[in-house]
Design a protein around this motif. Structure first.
Motif, short mmCIF file in Angstrom:
data_model
loop_
_atom_site.label_atom_id
_atom_site.label_comp_id
_atom_site.label_asym_id
_atom_site.label_seq_id
_atom_site.Cartn_x
_atom_site.Cartn_y
_atom_site.Cartn_z
N PRO A 61 1.01 8.21 6.31
CA PRO A 61 1.28 7.48 7.55
C PRO A 61 2.48 8.04 8.32
CG PRO A 61 0.83 5.96 5.77
CD PRO A 61 0.92 7.33 5.15
N MET B 93 2.22 10.00 11.63
CA MET B 93 2.21 9.33 12.94
C MET B 93 3.64 9.17 13.47
SD MET B 93 -0.67 6.37 12.45
CE MET B 93 -0.22 5.83 10.81
N TYR C 58 7.79 8.83 3.71
CA TYR C 58 7.24 7.49 3.93
C TYR C 58 7.45 6.72 2.64
CZ TYR C 58 3.91 3.84 5.35
OH TYR C 58 3.31 2.65 5.70
N SER D 116 6.85 0.47 3.70
CA SER D 116 5.92 0.84 4.77
C SER D 116 6.66 1.47 5.94
CB SER D 116 5.13 -0.38 5.27
OG SER D 116 4.44 -0.96 4.21
N MET E 149 -0.59 -5.14 9.81
CA MET E 149 -1.51 -5.80 8.88
C MET E 149 -0.86 -7.05 8.27
SD MET E 149 -4.28 -4.06 9.15
CE MET E 149 -5.39 -4.47 7.80
N THR F 162 -0.38 -10.64 6.95
CA THR F 162 -1.31 -11.54 6.28
C THR F 162 -1.20 -12.97 6.80
OG1 THR F 162 0.36 -11.99 4.64
CG2 THR F 162 -1.22 -10.23 4.14
N ALA G 28 -0.46 -14.21 11.31
CA ALA G 28 -1.38 -13.16 10.88
C ALA G 28 -1.69 -12.22 12.04
CB ALA G 28 -2.68 -13.79 10.36
N TYR H 256 -3.94 -8.58 12.00
CA TYR H 256 -4.52 -7.50 11.20
C TYR H 256 -5.75 -6.93 11.87
CZ TYR H 256 -7.61 -11.29 9.81
OH TYR H 256 -8.49 -12.34 9.83
N GLU I 110 -7.08 -8.63 6.07
CA GLU I 110 -5.62 -8.47 6.03
C GLU I 110 -5.12 -7.92 4.70
OE1 GLU I 110 -7.33 -11.20 5.80
OE2 GLU I 110 -6.47 -12.55 4.30
N THR I 111 -6.05 -7.75 3.75
CA THR I 111 -5.68 -7.29 2.42
C THR I 111 -5.52 -5.77 2.34
OG1 THR I 111 -8.02 -7.47 2.03
CG2 THR I 111 -6.66 -9.21 1.12
N LEU I 112 -5.75 -5.07 3.46
CA LEU I 112 -5.46 -3.63 3.45
C LEU I 112 -3.97 -3.41 3.71
CD1 LEU I 112 -8.35 -1.63 5.15
CD2 LEU I 112 -8.18 -2.56 2.85
N SER I 113 -3.48 -2.27 3.28
CA SER I 113 -2.05 -1.96 3.38
C SER I 113 -1.59 -1.82 4.83
CB SER I 113 -1.75 -0.65 2.65
OG SER I 113 -2.19 -0.73 1.33
N VAL I 114 -0.29 -2.01 5.00
CA VAL I 114 0.36 -1.77 6.30
C VAL I 114 0.12 -0.31 6.69
CG1 VAL I 114 2.60 -1.77 7.48
CG2 VAL I 114 2.12 -3.46 5.69
N ASN I 115 0.01 -0.04 7.98
CA ASN I 115 -0.30 1.31 8.49
C ASN I 115 -1.53 1.88 7.75
OD1 ASN I 115 2.00 1.11 10.10
ND2 ASN I 115 3.30 1.97 8.51
N ALA J 220 1.72 -2.96 -2.84
CA ALA J 220 1.49 -2.98 -1.39
C ALA J 220 0.62 -1.83 -0.91
CB ALA J 220 2.82 -2.97 -0.65
N ASN K 261 -6.95 -11.65 -5.39
CA ASN K 261 -6.25 -11.88 -4.11
C ASN K 261 -6.77 -13.16 -3.48
OD1 ASN K 261 -4.69 -9.58 -4.25
ND2 ASN K 261 -5.76 -8.47 -2.62
N ARG L 127 -11.88 -10.35 -0.06
CA ARG L 127 -12.47 -9.22 0.68
C ARG L 127 -11.40 -8.25 1.17
NH1 ARG L 127 -17.95 -10.96 3.65
NH2 ARG L 127 -18.36 -8.81 3.04
N ARG M 33 -6.46 2.08 1.35
CA ARG M 33 -5.35 1.57 0.51
C ARG M 33 -5.31 0.06 0.66
NH1 ARG M 33 -1.97 6.69 2.97
NH2 ARG M 33 -3.61 8.10 2.28
N VAL M 34 -5.24 -0.63 -0.45
CA VAL M 34 -5.27 -2.10 -0.40
C VAL M 34 -3.97 -2.68 -0.96
CG1 VAL M 34 -7.79 -2.11 -0.66
CG2 VAL M 34 -6.35 -2.42 -2.68
N LYS M 35 -3.76 -3.97 -0.63
CA LYS M 35 -2.63 -4.71 -1.19
C LYS M 35 -3.15 -5.50 -2.39
CE LYS M 35 -0.69 -5.90 3.38
NZ LYS M 35 -1.40 -6.73 4.35
#
Lengths: 256, 111, 156
Positions: free
Chosen positions: A42, A45, A200, A205, B31, B33, B47, B49, B69-74, C71, C99, C103, C121-123
């Motif tokens: 990331p 960017m 990063y 983040s 993103m 939550t 929220a 996202y 919203e469960t995907l990572s930031v950026n 994260a 979680n 989803r 990539r997931v949290k």
């Protein structure tokens, strides 16, 4: 009494270290997976944004001119930062040099801790990608002094736990696992921190510079945090950069 | 709202017609939550996202992603696509606040 | 003696700290919940429409055994299946077991993708299973799952 306390704390720290065979150490497959993340970092960017900021100042040609080098020589020159710059009469890192450039071109310089400055200074350091770190700590008396001061900052035990940078980054503990993470060898023989920061930071983040990372480390180890761009902080960067001398710059990095 | 920084990467950089390449889209997006508290105000951060990402190649939708919203930031989204002539690859995302943004990459096969 | 008093005070303080938040929780609103609360069971039903998803080696799910950081957990799903006009992978779904919202992402593919793959990539809030489900053009579902250990690691 105080001395005895320090020894106790030191032993506590050491006993909380385990070594790579321990079950919580990451497997090679896991490490490979995290390395793959570099493909889509990331921070790319953020550096792209930094490139736009530099363009506003006239881009790489203006930077080369400001530093008094040819555009061809710019990457290798950047790979030698922090440097003593005569017009500033001090040893500076890339961010402070850029502040000078902004100031001299009539702009209000970005603050050292701003994301604008992180993005732009990281982009500028990445201009030296594939170059080897070529800092010269014997170039002049200012660099010699900065290196000596950096070494003192690196080795001085401070704070409530009596820790120094050296407490965790010395040959007898390097490779030990502290809470799942191996303690890195900061030198060119190891992960050459100065060649892979700015990076990063996945935990934040966000993009962070080497100096910003030092602050995080000081904060966690309960040492009073040294300000970005201060004489001591720049000196510490000089010391780290010299340790990584010869390592190939590969930016932006990607760290946990 | 200022455009969010985004990037499309194709791997390998040079490719031929008919080749299946890796395509990645990334964007600077918080993103959020809706569960995180602002450290200063102690208030919950609303929220925010990405809900949808659409890959459109030469005017045709090839991939649609529903996102939570469960995907990572950026976030980063990587999939494959088959190169089928020169044209534009558009990646369009929509977020939970209704923001829509498009990123474009030129697809130029060699040979 | 003074030292013991200090410790006793500390003990009281600590006990108080444990009780107080639970009282304030009871009085205030319950623990905040996201707008998308969905259990794994319900998410699975939403994805498959109640059909059985068969565990299959064709679903190649790659996640780290130990996450460096909850994260940003890399997830790669690759389906070993043709991508022709008549026979292809329609979608890849990624779910998590624990979680609050199970989803993560659905990727609707087409033969124009050439190969069925997703990387993202997931949290992850805690140690749990990640589940990948492939939806095929013939209406069947295949799945794979793997556990990811989430640790609080390293220096900051």
């Amino acid at each position: 009494m105080k001395k005895g306390m320090q020894i106790v704390l030191c032993v506590t720290l050491l006993s909380s270290l385990t070594f790579a065979s321990e079950q919580f150490a990451m497997s090679d497959a896991d490490r490979a997976m995290y390395e793959e993340l570099l493909e889509n970092n990331p921070a790319d960017m953020m550096l792209a944004e930094g490139s736009e900021f530099l363009d506003e100042l006239g881009g790489e040609s203006a930077l080369a001119k400001y530093l008094g080098v040819s555009e061809d020589a710019l990457p290798s020159y950047i790979a030698g930062f922090p440097r003593y710059i005569e017009k500033f009469k001090m040893v500076v890192s890339i961010d402070q040099m850029l502040q000078g450039m902004m100031h001299d071109s009539g702009q209000k310089p970005y603050a050292l801790k701003s994301s604008e400055m992180f993005n732009m200074s990281s982009y500028v350091k990445a201009l030296a990608n594939d170059e080897e770190i070529n800092i010269d700590v014997n170039a002049n008396k200012h660099m010699k002094e900065a290196y000596a001061l950096g070494k003192v900052v690196f080795e001085t035990k401070r704070g409530a736990r009596g820790l120094s940078c050296l407490s965790c980054h010395n040959p007898s503990v390097i490779g030990g696992i502290l809470r799942t993470q191996p303690l890195p060898d900061i030198s060119a023989k190891g992960n050459a921190s100065a060649a892979t920061w700015p990076a990063y930071r996945m935990t934040k983040s966000a993009l962070a510079t080497l100096q910003k990372r030092f602050q995080g480390c000081m904060n966690n180890a309960l040492l009073a945090v040294i300000p970005l761009g201060s004489k001591e902080m720049t000196a510490l960067e000089v010391y780290f950069t010299d340790e990584a001398k010869g390592a190939t710059i590969a930016l932006p990095g990607l760290k946990r | 709202m200022a455009k969010r920084k985004s990037l499309i990467k194709i791997k390998p950089k040079s490719y031929k017609d008919g080749e299946v390449v890796k395509v990645s889209f990334m964007v600077m997006h918080p993103m959020e939550t809706g569960l995180r508290k602002d450290k200063k105000t102690k208030e919950l951060i609303p929220a925010e996202y990405i809900k949808k990402v659409v890959f459109e190649y030469k005017g045709k939708v090839i991939t649609t992603m529903n996102v939570w919203e469960t995907l990572s930031v950026n976030p980063v989204f990587t999939t494959y696509m088959k190169i089928d002539g020169a044209g534009e690859l558009k990646v369009i995302f929509t977020d939970s606040k209704g923001e829509v943004q498009e990123t474009v990459a030129k697809i130029k096969p060699k040979g | 003696m003074q030292r013991r008093d200090f410790l006793r005070n500390l003990g009281v303080g600590a006990a108080g700290a444990v009780i107080l938040p639970s009282v304030s929780f009871a009085a205030d609103a319950p623990k905040p919940k996201g707008s998308n609360v969905l259990s794994y069971k319900d998410a699975l039903k939403a994805v498959t429409g109640g059909k059985t998803a068969e565990v299959s080696a064709k679903v190649n799910l790659k996640v780290p055994e130990i996450a460096e950081n909850g994260a940003v957990v890399p997830v790669t799903v690759e389906i070993d299946y043709p991508m022709t006009d008549s026979n292809y992978v329609k979608a890849i779904h990624v779910l998590t077991e624990k979680n609050a919202n199970s989803r993560c992402i659905d990727v609707h593919l087409s033969p124009a993708n050439g190969k069925a793959m997703l990387a993202t990539r997931v949290k992850l809030g805690e140690t749990q299973e990640i589940v990948a489900i492939a939806e095929l053009s013939n209406g069947t579902f295949l799945m794979a799952s793997q556990s990811v250990k989430v640790t609080i690691g390293g220096c900051g």
